[in-house]
Design a protein around this motif. Structure first.
Motif, PDB file in Angstrom:
ATOM      1  N   GLY A 111     -14.543   6.857  24.464  1.00 39.59           N
ATOM      2  CA  GLY A 111     -15.125   5.613  23.946  1.00 39.59           C
ATOM      3  C   GLY A 111     -16.266   5.846  22.976  1.00 39.59           C
ATOM      4  N   TYR A 112     -16.887   7.024  23.054  1.00 40.34           N
ATOM      5  CA  TYR A 112     -17.960   7.378  22.113  1.00 40.34           C
ATOM      6  C   TYR A 112     -17.419   8.254  20.981  1.00 40.34           C
ATOM      7  N   ARG A 113     -16.552   9.197  21.394  1.00 35.97           N
ATOM      8  CA  ARG A 113     -16.078  10.215  20.454  1.00 35.97           C
ATOM      9  C   ARG A 113     -15.199   9.604  19.350  1.00 35.97           C
ATOM     10  N   ILE A 114     -14.294   8.718  19.749  1.00 29.54           N
ATOM     11  CA  ILE A 114     -13.345   8.199  18.765  1.00 29.54           C
ATOM     12  C   ILE A 114     -14.013   7.307  17.708  1.00 29.54           C
ATOM     13  N   PRO A 115     -14.875   6.355  18.113  1.00 38.47           N
ATOM     14  CA  PRO A 115     -15.560   5.593  17.058  1.00 38.47           C
ATOM     15  C   PRO A 115     -16.422   6.469  16.143  1.00 38.47           C
ATOM     16  N   LEU A 116     -17.016   7.512  16.736  1.00 40.37           N
ATOM     17  CA  LEU A 116     -17.849   8.430  15.943  1.00 40.37           C
ATOM     18  C   LEU A 116     -17.002   9.126  14.870  1.00 40.37           C
ATOM     19  N   ILE A 117     -15.827   9.588  15.284  1.00 38.36           N
ATOM     20  CA  ILE A 117     -14.915  10.260  14.348  1.00 38.36           C
ATOM     21  C   ILE A 117     -14.430   9.270  13.286  1.00 38.36           C
ATOM     22  N   MET A 118     -14.062   8.070  13.740  1.00 36.62           N
ATOM     23  CA  MET A 118     -13.543   7.070  12.792  1.00 36.62           C
ATOM     24  C   MET A 118     -14.612   6.695  11.767  1.00 36.62           C
ATOM     25  N   LEU A 119     -15.832   6.591  12.226  1.00 37.74           N
ATOM     26  CA  LEU A 119     -16.924   6.158  11.344  1.00 37.74           C
ATOM     27  C   LEU A 119     -17.316   7.254  10.356  1.00 37.74           C
ATOM     28  N   PHE A 120     -17.588   8.458  10.870  1.00 34.07           N
ATOM     29  CA  PHE A 120     -18.130   9.508  10.009  1.00 34.07           C
ATOM     30  C   PHE A 120     -17.060  10.336   9.317  1.00 34.07           C
ATOM     31  N   TYR A 121     -15.942  10.526   9.994  1.00 32.02           N
ATOM     32  CA  TYR A 121     -14.940  11.402   9.395  1.00 32.02           C
ATOM     33  C   TYR A 121     -13.862  10.634   8.636  1.00 32.02           C
ATOM     34  N   SER A 179       0.871  -1.187   0.000  1.00 27.13           N
ATOM     35  CA  SER A 179       0.000   0.000   0.000  1.00 27.13           C
ATOM     36  C   SER A 179       0.901   1.228   0.000  1.00 27.13           C
ATOM     37  N   ALA A 180       0.277   2.410  -0.106  1.00 25.09           N
ATOM     38  CA  ALA A 180       1.077   3.637  -0.042  1.00 25.09           C
ATOM     39  C   ALA A 180       1.644   3.756   1.367  1.00 25.09           C
ATOM     40  N   PHE A 181       2.808   4.383   1.480  1.00 19.64           N
ATOM     41  CA  PHE A 181       3.430   4.506   2.796  1.00 19.64           C
ATOM     42  C   PHE A 181       2.532   5.308   3.740  1.00 19.64           C
ATOM     43  N   SER A 182       1.872   6.346   3.182  1.00 21.22           N
ATOM     44  CA  SER A 182       1.001   7.173   4.033  1.00 21.22           C
ATOM     45  C   SER A 182      -0.145   6.339   4.616  1.00 21.22           C
ATOM     46  N   THR A 183      -0.646   5.373   3.846  1.00 25.40           N
ATOM     47  CA  THR A 183      -1.735   4.507   4.336  1.00 25.40           C
ATOM     48  C   THR A 183      -1.225   3.652   5.496  1.00 25.40           C
ATOM     49  N   TRP A 184      -0.026   3.123   5.319  1.00 23.85           N
ATOM     50  CA  TRP A 184       0.576   2.296   6.369  1.00 23.85           C
ATOM     51  C   TRP A 184       0.798   3.127   7.632  1.00 23.85           C
ATOM     52  N   LEU A 185       1.337   4.335   7.425  1.00 27.25           N
ATOM     53  CA  LEU A 185       1.649   5.207   8.555  1.00 27.25           C
ATOM     54  C   LEU A 185       0.377   5.649   9.276  1.00 27.25           C
ATOM     55  N   TYR A 186      -0.677   5.883   8.505  1.00 30.17           N
ATOM     56  CA  TYR A 186      -1.977   6.285   9.055  1.00 30.17           C
ATOM     57  C   TYR A 186      -2.468   5.230  10.048  1.00 30.17           C
ATOM     58  N   ARG A 187      -2.354   3.973   9.659  1.00 31.21           N
ATOM     59  CA  ARG A 187      -2.805   2.871  10.507  1.00 31.21           C
ATOM     60  C   ARG A 187      -1.895   2.713  11.744  1.00 31.21           C
ATOM     61  N   VAL A 188      -0.603   2.827  11.503  1.00 30.19           N
ATOM     62  CA  VAL A 188       0.350   2.740  12.631  1.00 30.19           C
ATOM     63  C   VAL A 188       0.061   3.861  13.639  1.00 30.19           C
ATOM     64  N   ALA A 189      -0.219   5.062  13.119  1.00 34.11           N
ATOM     65  CA  ALA A 189      -0.476   6.213  13.990  1.00 34.11           C
ATOM     66  C   ALA A 189      -1.727   5.983  14.840  1.00 34.11           C
ATOM     67  N   TRP A 190      -2.797   5.510  14.226  1.00 32.63           N
ATOM     68  CA  TRP A 190      -4.017   5.242  14.993  1.00 32.63           C
ATOM     69  C   TRP A 190      -3.753   4.159  16.045  1.00 32.63           C
ATOM     70  N   ASN A 191      -3.070   3.103  15.638  1.00 39.59           N
ATOM     71  CA  ASN A 191      -2.755   2.014  16.571  1.00 39.59           C
ATOM     72  C   ASN A 191      -1.967   2.522  17.770  1.00 39.59           C
ATOM     73  N   PHE A 192      -0.954   3.310  17.474  1.00 40.19           N
ATOM     74  CA  PHE A 192      -0.054   3.835  18.508  1.00 40.19           C
ATOM     75  C   PHE A 192      -0.829   4.734  19.484  1.00 40.19           C
ATOM     76  N   GLY A 193      -1.649   5.621  18.930  1.00 43.37           N
ATOM     77  CA  GLY A 193      -2.417   6.555  19.762  1.00 43.37           C
ATOM     78  C   GLY A 193      -3.473   5.842  20.591  1.00 43.37           C
ATOM     79  N   GLU A 196     -13.112  -2.435  10.624  1.00 40.82           N
ATOM     80  CA  GLU A 196     -11.786  -1.813  10.708  1.00 40.82           C
ATOM     81  C   GLU A 196     -11.597  -1.105  12.057  1.00 40.82           C
ATOM     82  N   ILE A 197     -12.648  -0.409  12.493  1.00 38.73           N
ATOM     83  CA  ILE A 197     -12.559   0.289  13.791  1.00 38.73           C
ATOM     84  C   ILE A 197     -12.358  -0.744  14.893  1.00 38.73           C
ATOM     85  N   SER A 198     -13.078  -1.856  14.744  1.00 39.50           N
ATOM     86  CA  SER A 198     -12.980  -2.909  15.752  1.00 39.50           C
ATOM     87  C   SER A 198     -11.563  -3.474  15.822  1.00 39.50           C
ATOM     88  N   SER A 199     -10.951  -3.683  14.646  1.00 39.98           N
ATOM     89  CA  SER A 199      -9.592  -4.250  14.660  1.00 39.98           C
ATOM     90  C   SER A 199      -8.581  -3.248  15.227  1.00 39.98           C
TER      91      SER A 199
END
Lengths: 115, 171
Positions: free
Chosen positions: B122-132, B61-75, B139-142
């Protein structure tokens, strides 16, 4: 005039609240990080072992060899540097973990509040 | 120094990381409720972490896509450590099928922005991930480690809280 549906409104609100460019100060901090040489654990252990080699030789062979004052000074400095490196690496490693960093900040804040 | 046997060379990694810094900073703001210091610390701590992980980047995948996922995981991992992310599991939660979807104007969006910031993580982050971020529940679950049923329930509750606050006109 209502023009945003629920998902659109949430998207717009999130965008306004959280989408910002990284500040220049952060860019500079990250650039500084990029220029720091990254040492692998074995390289770090190797350099500490090298630093310790001289004082260790003094400890092992001190009775058999004669050291000049300059060499003795060098041995002391190298032992001190090795000890400092070990302590520094231990502390840096511990507080690189966000959990420990948060604990440290809490303790500092509590201490500040008590003072 | 990072070896170039796998993943990205250090120079390429640095260049790509710098290009993605705005995206990383925004993820930090979303994770830490818009706190600029926390977001900057997050971006800064992500750099050595992602660099250590960069050998896992396969180039599929693009490096930015990989980094995006790593960043969410890390945070998210950081939030979990601080016990800010609700991860209780609720199975078989029934989501109301007929929800009246409201409509909003510019002024109401300003209020909505404030109310979203006040939601628990716990409410805000899934909401952002889903809509934004346009992620699916799977994916959010994983990423969050929260069951899909719980996520659906939390998003539903978040929307209900927002609707309630908007109706009350809380400031």
């Amino acid at each position: 005039m209502k023009k945003y549906s629920y998902p659109e409104a949430i998207r717009e609100a999130v965008h306004l609240e959280y989408e910002r460019k990284a500040p220049e100060a952060l860019r500079l901090r990250v650039r500084q990080l990029m220029h720091l040489p990254l040492v692998k654990p074995w390289q770090f252990i190797g350099s500490v072992a090298l630093l310790l080699a001289s004082p260790l030789s003094f400890y092992l062979f001190g009775g058999k060899l004669v050291y000049s004052p300059n060499v003795l000074l060098l041995l002391n400095v190298s032992a001190g540097a090795a000890a400092f490196l070990l302590i520094f690496a231990g502390v840096a490693h511990r507080y690189a973990d966000p959990k420990h960093k948060a604990e440290l900040l809490n303790k500092l804040n509590a201490l500040r509040a008590r003072i | 120094m990072l070896t170039d046997e796998q993943g990205l060379a250090k120079e390429d990694f640095d260049r790509e990381f710098e290009k993605a810094l705005d995206m990383i900073y925004s993820i930090g703001l979303k994770l830490y409720r818009g706190n600029e210091d926390d977001a900057a610390d997050f971006a800064q701590s992500l750099y050595p972490f992602a660099l250590r992980q960069s050998h896992k980047f396969s180039g599929r995948s693009a490096f930015s896509t990989w980094l995006y996922r790593v960043a969410w995981n890390f945070g998210l991992e950081d939030l979990r450590r601080k016990k800010r992310l609700v991860t209780e599991t609720i199975d078989n939660y029934e989501i109301a099928a007929t929800e009246t979807e409201a409509e909003f104007d510019e002024q109401e969006i300003a209020d909505l922005r404030r109310h979203i910031s006040a939601l628990p993580d716990g409410y805000r982050i899934p909401l952002i991930m889903l809509f934004y971020e346009n992620m699916g529940y799977a994916e959010i679950s994983s990423l969050t480690g929260v069951k899909e049923g719980t996520l659906k329930a939390n998003v539903h509750r978040a929307k209900a809280i927002l609707r309630q606050k908007m109706r009350k006109g809380e400031t």
